[in-house]
Design a protein around this motif. Structure first.
Motif, PDB file in Angstrom:
ATOM      1  N   ALA A 116     123.191  47.107 -26.187  1.00 45.60           N
ATOM      2  CA  ALA A 116     121.946  46.325 -26.186  1.00 45.60           C
ATOM      3  C   ALA A 116     122.193  44.894 -26.639  1.00 45.60           C
ATOM      4  N   GLY A 117     123.052  44.720 -27.644  1.00 44.00           N
ATOM      5  CA  GLY A 117     123.384  43.374 -28.094  1.00 44.00           C
ATOM      6  C   GLY A 117     124.007  42.556 -26.974  1.00 44.00           C
ATOM      7  N   ALA A 118     124.946  43.176 -26.252  1.00 47.86           N
ATOM      8  CA  ALA A 118     125.560  42.488 -25.113  1.00 47.86           C
ATOM      9  C   ALA A 118     124.513  42.172 -24.048  1.00 47.86           C
ATOM     10  N   GLY A 119     123.590  43.100 -23.839  1.00 48.49           N
ATOM     11  CA  GLY A 119     122.536  42.882 -22.852  1.00 48.49           C
ATOM     12  C   GLY A 119     121.627  41.716 -23.205  1.00 48.49           C
ATOM     13  N   ILE A 120     121.330  41.568 -24.481  1.00 46.71           N
ATOM     14  CA  ILE A 120     120.489  40.449 -24.922  1.00 46.71           C
ATOM     15  C   ILE A 120     121.193  39.124 -24.650  1.00 46.71           C
ATOM     16  N   PHE A 121     122.483  39.056 -24.974  1.00 46.82           N
ATOM     17  CA  PHE A 121     123.230  37.822 -24.713  1.00 46.82           C
ATOM     18  C   PHE A 121     123.287  37.523 -23.215  1.00 46.82           C
ATOM     19  N   CYS A 122     123.464  38.564 -22.389  1.00 44.75           N
ATOM     20  CA  CYS A 122     123.483  38.367 -20.937  1.00 44.75           C
ATOM     21  C   CYS A 122     122.133  37.862 -20.433  1.00 44.75           C
ATOM     22  N   ALA A 123     121.057  38.431 -20.947  1.00 45.38           N
ATOM     23  CA  ALA A 123     119.731  38.004 -20.504  1.00 45.38           C
ATOM     24  C   ALA A 123     119.456  36.559 -20.893  1.00 45.38           C
ATOM     25  N   ILE A 124     119.831  36.191 -22.103  1.00 44.74           N
ATOM     26  CA  ILE A 124     119.618  34.816 -22.568  1.00 44.74           C
ATOM     27  C   ILE A 124     120.369  33.830 -21.681  1.00 44.74           C
ATOM     28  N   SER A 125     121.560  34.206 -21.229  1.00 47.20           N
ATOM     29  CA  SER A 125     122.374  33.328 -20.386  1.00 47.20           C
ATOM     30  C   SER A 125     122.081  33.519 -18.900  1.00 47.20           C
ATOM     31  N   MET A 126     120.988  34.265 -18.587  1.00 49.35           N
ATOM     32  CA  MET A 126     120.508  34.459 -17.216  1.00 49.35           C
ATOM     33  C   MET A 126     121.449  35.296 -16.341  1.00 49.35           C
ATOM     34  N   HIS A 127     122.265  36.124 -16.938  1.00 52.20           N
ATOM     35  CA  HIS A 127     123.042  37.102 -16.183  1.00 52.20           C
ATOM     36  C   HIS A 127     122.259  38.417 -16.217  1.00 52.20           C
ATOM     37  N   LEU A 128     121.164  38.444 -15.456  1.00 42.80           N
ATOM     38  CA  LEU A 128     120.211  39.541 -15.591  1.00 42.80           C
ATOM     39  C   LEU A 128     120.722  40.852 -15.008  1.00 42.80           C
ATOM     40  N   ARG A 129     121.567  40.769 -14.002  1.00 46.79           N
ATOM     41  CA  ARG A 129     122.134  42.015 -13.481  1.00 46.79           C
ATOM     42  C   ARG A 129     122.905  42.754 -14.574  1.00 46.79           C
ATOM     43  N   TRP A 130     123.693  41.996 -15.336  1.00 51.96           N
ATOM     44  CA  TRP A 130     124.464  42.620 -16.399  1.00 51.96           C
ATOM     45  C   TRP A 130     123.576  43.050 -17.553  1.00 51.96           C
ATOM     46  N   ALA A 131     122.498  42.326 -17.789  1.00 52.11           N
ATOM     47  CA  ALA A 131     121.550  42.740 -18.828  1.00 52.11           C
ATOM     48  C   ALA A 131     120.942  44.097 -18.475  1.00 52.11           C
ATOM     49  N   ILE A 132     120.576  44.276 -17.204  1.00 51.86           N
ATOM     50  CA  ILE A 132     120.056  45.563 -16.746  1.00 51.86           C
ATOM     51  C   ILE A 132     121.118  46.649 -16.873  1.00 51.86           C
ATOM     52  N   PHE A 133     122.360  46.292 -16.551  1.00 53.11           N
ATOM     53  CA  PHE A 133     123.469  47.239 -16.692  1.00 53.11           C
ATOM     54  C   PHE A 133     123.578  47.741 -18.135  1.00 53.11           C
ATOM     55  N   PHE A 134     123.525  46.828 -19.091  1.00 51.44           N
ATOM     56  CA  PHE A 134     123.657  47.227 -20.492  1.00 51.44           C
ATOM     57  C   PHE A 134     122.426  47.997 -20.977  1.00 51.44           C
ATOM     58  N   LEU A 135     121.247  47.673 -20.439  1.00 49.76           N
ATOM     59  CA  LEU A 135     120.053  48.449 -20.764  1.00 49.76           C
ATOM     60  C   LEU A 135     120.220  49.894 -20.305  1.00 49.76           C
ATOM     61  N   ALA A 136     120.699  50.070 -19.082  1.00 51.81           N
ATOM     62  CA  ALA A 136     120.920  51.417 -18.567  1.00 51.81           C
ATOM     63  C   ALA A 136     121.979  52.151 -19.377  1.00 51.81           C
ATOM     64  N   CYS A 137     123.037  51.449 -19.776  1.00 47.80           N
ATOM     65  CA  CYS A 137     124.078  52.073 -20.608  1.00 47.80           C
ATOM     66  C   CYS A 137     123.506  52.569 -21.936  1.00 47.80           C
ATOM     67  N   SER A 138     122.646  51.754 -22.543  1.00 43.17           N
ATOM     68  CA  SER A 138     122.007  52.179 -23.792  1.00 43.17           C
ATOM     69  C   SER A 138     121.162  53.422 -23.572  1.00 43.17           C
ATOM     70  N   GLY A 139     120.471  53.457 -22.427  1.00 46.05           N
ATOM     71  CA  GLY A 139     119.654  54.623 -22.112  1.00 46.05           C
ATOM     72  C   GLY A 139     120.489  55.877 -21.937  1.00 46.05           C
ATOM     73  N   LEU A 140     121.621  55.751 -21.267  1.00 44.08           N
ATOM     74  CA  LEU A 140     122.495  56.901 -21.062  1.00 44.08           C
ATOM     75  C   LEU A 140     123.056  57.403 -22.391  1.00 44.08           C
ATOM     76  N   CYS A 141     123.430  56.484 -23.270  1.00 48.06           N
ATOM     77  CA  CYS A 141     123.920  56.889 -24.593  1.00 48.06           C
ATOM     78  C   CYS A 141     122.841  57.636 -25.368  1.00 48.06           C
ATOM     79  N   ASP A 142     121.612  57.148 -25.290  1.00 51.73           N
ATOM     80  CA  ASP A 142     120.515  57.760 -26.045  1.00 51.73           C
ATOM     81  C   ASP A 142     120.185  59.160 -25.534  1.00 51.73           C
ATOM     82  N   MET A 143     120.431  59.404 -24.247  1.00 53.47           N
ATOM     83  CA  MET A 143     120.130  60.721 -23.696  1.00 53.47           C
ATOM     84  C   MET A 143     120.986  61.817 -24.322  1.00 53.47           C
ATOM     85  N   PHE A 144     122.167  61.434 -24.811  1.00 53.40           N
ATOM     86  CA  PHE A 144     123.116  62.457 -25.255  1.00 53.40           C
ATOM     87  C   PHE A 144     123.474  62.371 -26.729  1.00 53.40           C
ATOM     88  N   ASP A 145     123.028  61.320 -27.440  1.00 54.58           N
ATOM     89  CA  ASP A 145     123.461  61.187 -28.832  1.00 54.58           C
ATOM     90  C   ASP A 145     122.944  62.317 -29.712  1.00 54.58           C
TER      91      ASP A 145
END
Length: 225
Positions: free
Chosen positions: A19-48
């Protein structure tokens, strides 16, 4: 060292880092990667939680720490990160910011409520545990990537922004509405993971060509640049 540092919380820590990486990506307008990191956080949360429950000798302090760290992490992953992504995608007007703030507040209230009610939840029957109470906050890790994937098929940026406003308002409201939602089965969870993974693959690897094929003008936030 303070805190817990065993395998029961490793996915939670990875989720926060994502999520931290996603925030930095969003701030720098790399929104595709921000979405990627959001999805990664979601996948981690499904199994933690499933991984944490495999350790049978956890102390009460370790269990309580896991509950608290999971909720704190969720605030960042599925509260703050989606807010930043949506803001950078065009939700910058006063009423848009108000919607984003209320969305974040609803997520925060939901997580605080369940932290307080955790002891009562442990006393619930197995049948009751098959249901969510309200919409889980991780839902945005599925809903937002899917919106971005279908965005090139929409008539234009205004429709995309209107749907984004509606999505944020609806999901935020459902965080705190008291209703029962059946938890997905193992097969449904695998399907859900597959859908999110497919959406992320489209965004990251063929996003530019997908967008150029359907539209010749840039979307808000230059998502597909």
């Amino acid at each position: 060292m303070l805190g817990v540092w065993d395998y029961t919380v490793i996915l939670t820590y990875i989720s926060f880092a994502s999520a931290g990486a996603g925030i930095f990506c969003a701030i720098s307008m790399h929104l595709r990667w921000a979405i990627f990191f959001l999805a990664c956080s979601g996948l981690c949360d499904m199994f933690d939680g499933k991984i944490a429950r495999t350790k049978k000798d956890r102390t009460e302090d370790e269990k309580k720490f896991g509950i608290q760290i999971d909720s704190l992490c969720d605030v960042v992953c599925f509260g703050i990160l989606p807010m930043v992504i949506c803001y950078q995608s065009g939700m910058k007007r006063l009423f848009s910011i108000a919607i984003l703030v209320l969305y974040g507040l609803a997520g925060l209230v939901r997580l605080a409520h369940f932290n307080v009610m955790e002891e009562k939840r442990q006393e619930m029957t197995d049948e009751d545990k098959k249901y969510y109470q309200g919409l889980p906050i991780t839902s945005m890790a599925v809903a937002l990537p899917l919106l971005y994937v279908v965005s090139p098929l929409l008539p234009g940026p205004k429709v995309f922004l209107a749907l984004m406003h509606l999505l944020v308002m609806t999901v935020g409201a459902l965080f705190i509405v008291d209703f029962k939602l059946r938890k997905p089965t193992a097969m449904e969870l695998v399907l859900l993971v597959g859908v999110v993974a497919f959406a992320v693959v489209i965004l990251i690897f063929i996003g530019r060509r997908w967008w150029v094929f359907f539209r010749h003008t840039k979307f808000p936030g230059s998502l597909f640049r």
